[in-house]
Design an enzyme around this catalytic site. Structure first.
Site, PDB file in Angstrom:
ATOM      1  N   HIS A 138       0.836  -1.205   0.000  1.00 20.41           N
ATOM      2  CA  HIS A 138       0.000   0.000   0.000  1.00 20.41           C
ATOM      3  C   HIS A 138       0.877   1.265   0.000  1.00 20.41           C
ATOM      4  O   HIS A 138       0.705   2.155  -0.836  1.00 20.41           O
ATOM      5  CB  HIS A 138      -0.912  -0.027   1.232  1.00 20.41           C
ATOM      6  CG  HIS A 138      -1.816   1.160   1.364  1.00 20.41           C
ATOM      7  ND1 HIS A 138      -3.127   1.141   0.960  1.00 20.41           N
ATOM      8  CD2 HIS A 138      -1.588   2.400   1.849  1.00 20.41           C
ATOM      9  CE1 HIS A 138      -3.672   2.330   1.197  1.00 20.41           C
ATOM     10  NE2 HIS A 138      -2.756   3.111   1.738  1.00 20.41           N
ATOM     11  N   GLU A 139       1.802   1.328   0.941  1.00 19.76           N
ATOM     12  CA  GLU A 139       2.632   2.542   1.036  1.00 19.76           C
ATOM     13  C   GLU A 139       3.527   2.683  -0.197  1.00 19.76           C
ATOM     14  O   GLU A 139       3.747   3.789  -0.685  1.00 19.76           O
ATOM     15  CB  GLU A 139       3.465   2.536   2.318  1.00 19.76           C
ATOM     16  CG  GLU A 139       2.635   2.591   3.607  1.00 19.76           C
ATOM     17  CD  GLU A 139       1.647   3.751   3.676  1.00 19.76           C
ATOM     18  OE1 GLU A 139       1.837   4.772   2.983  1.00 19.76           O
ATOM     19  OE2 GLU A 139       0.663   3.636   4.423  1.00 19.76           O
ATOM     20  N   HIS A 148      -5.680   6.707  -2.935  1.00 15.87           N
ATOM     21  CA  HIS A 148      -6.581   5.710  -2.356  1.00 15.87           C
ATOM     22  C   HIS A 148      -7.655   5.277  -3.343  1.00 15.87           C
ATOM     23  O   HIS A 148      -8.128   6.067  -4.150  1.00 15.87           O
ATOM     24  CB  HIS A 148      -7.213   6.243  -1.066  1.00 15.87           C
ATOM     25  CG  HIS A 148      -6.254   6.207   0.081  1.00 15.87           C
ATOM     26  ND1 HIS A 148      -6.243   7.143   1.081  1.00 15.87           N
ATOM     27  CD2 HIS A 148      -5.266   5.323   0.368  1.00 15.87           C
ATOM     28  CE1 HIS A 148      -5.283   6.840   1.941  1.00 15.87           C
ATOM     29  NE2 HIS A 148      -4.668   5.747   1.528  1.00 15.87           N
TER      30      HIS A 148
HETATM   31 ZN   LIG Z   1      -2.864   5.119   2.113  1.00 16.99          ZN
END
Ligand SMILES: [Zn+2]
Ligand SMILES: [Zn+2]
Length: 191
Positions: A138-139, A148
């Site tokens: 995710h990061e 997002h």
């Molecule tokens: Zn995020």
């Protein structure tokens, strides 16, 4: 996709925690990151730790200060540097964060502190590693310029709680994957 390239690898994972990393966790996360992004990923070992990022009042580390530090101290030949820690992370407006990254930048950081399953890493190590791999992916997605995603099963969906983390799968949805390919080939600057 998981073709091994000679060093230097584009993505470096670096354990910067206070204690030793959970057994086998970094190798698993490394393999997952490499599969999702199709880029060589290696473990970086350095003894430095971001002690200056500790906020004694909050008892947590400033994730933003760690990002700056990673760029300074981490391997300069890496396209992305991901710090992995067991210390609890914060940004000023939130109680805690699972991680943080520079949007379209080189540095990202994730923490196991809030990902720990009931019973801890010894009892449920697989779940901890699965969560850590998702948050690292995710990061890293943010560091490639992804924002997002509204698809709750996509790894780029927002993570406010462990339920969010456990709901998503470890990979990018079709839209995020397409966008990632554009960003990866481009300048990595988010429009
Ligand atoms: Zn995020
Ligand atoms: Zn998505």
């Amino acid at each position: 996709m998981s073709r091994r390239s000679a060093a230097p690898s584009p993505i470096c994972l670096w354990w910067i925690g206070a204690d030793a990393p959970p057994e086998g966790a970094l190798d698993d996360v490394r393999g997952h990151v490499e599969r999702v992004y199709g880029l060589g990923t290696r473990l970086w070992h350095g003894p430095e730790r971001p002690l200056h990022a500790f906020d004694p009042v909050r008892g947590q580390l400033s994730s933003t200060r760690i990002l700056e530090w990673l760029l300074d101290v981490g391997p300069h030949d890496a396209r992305k540097v991901v710090g992995v820690t067991d210390m609890d992370l914060f940004i000023p407006v939130l109680t805690f964060v699972f991680g943080e990254a520079q949007l379209g930048g080189r540095a990202a950081v994730v923490s196991t502190a809030r990902l720990m399953p009931e019973g801890g890493a010894t009892l449920n190590g697989r779940l901890l590693v699965a969560r850590l791999a998702k948050e690292a992916v995710h990061e890293l997605g943010h560091s490639f310029g992804l924002v997002h995603c509204d698809e709750v099963h996509c790894v780029m969906s927002r993570s406010a709680s462990l339920i969010d983390v456990d709901t998503k799968n470890g990979g990018l949805c079709h839209d995020c994957w397409t966008r990632y390919l554009e960003l990866r080939e481009g300048t990595e600057v988010h429009p």
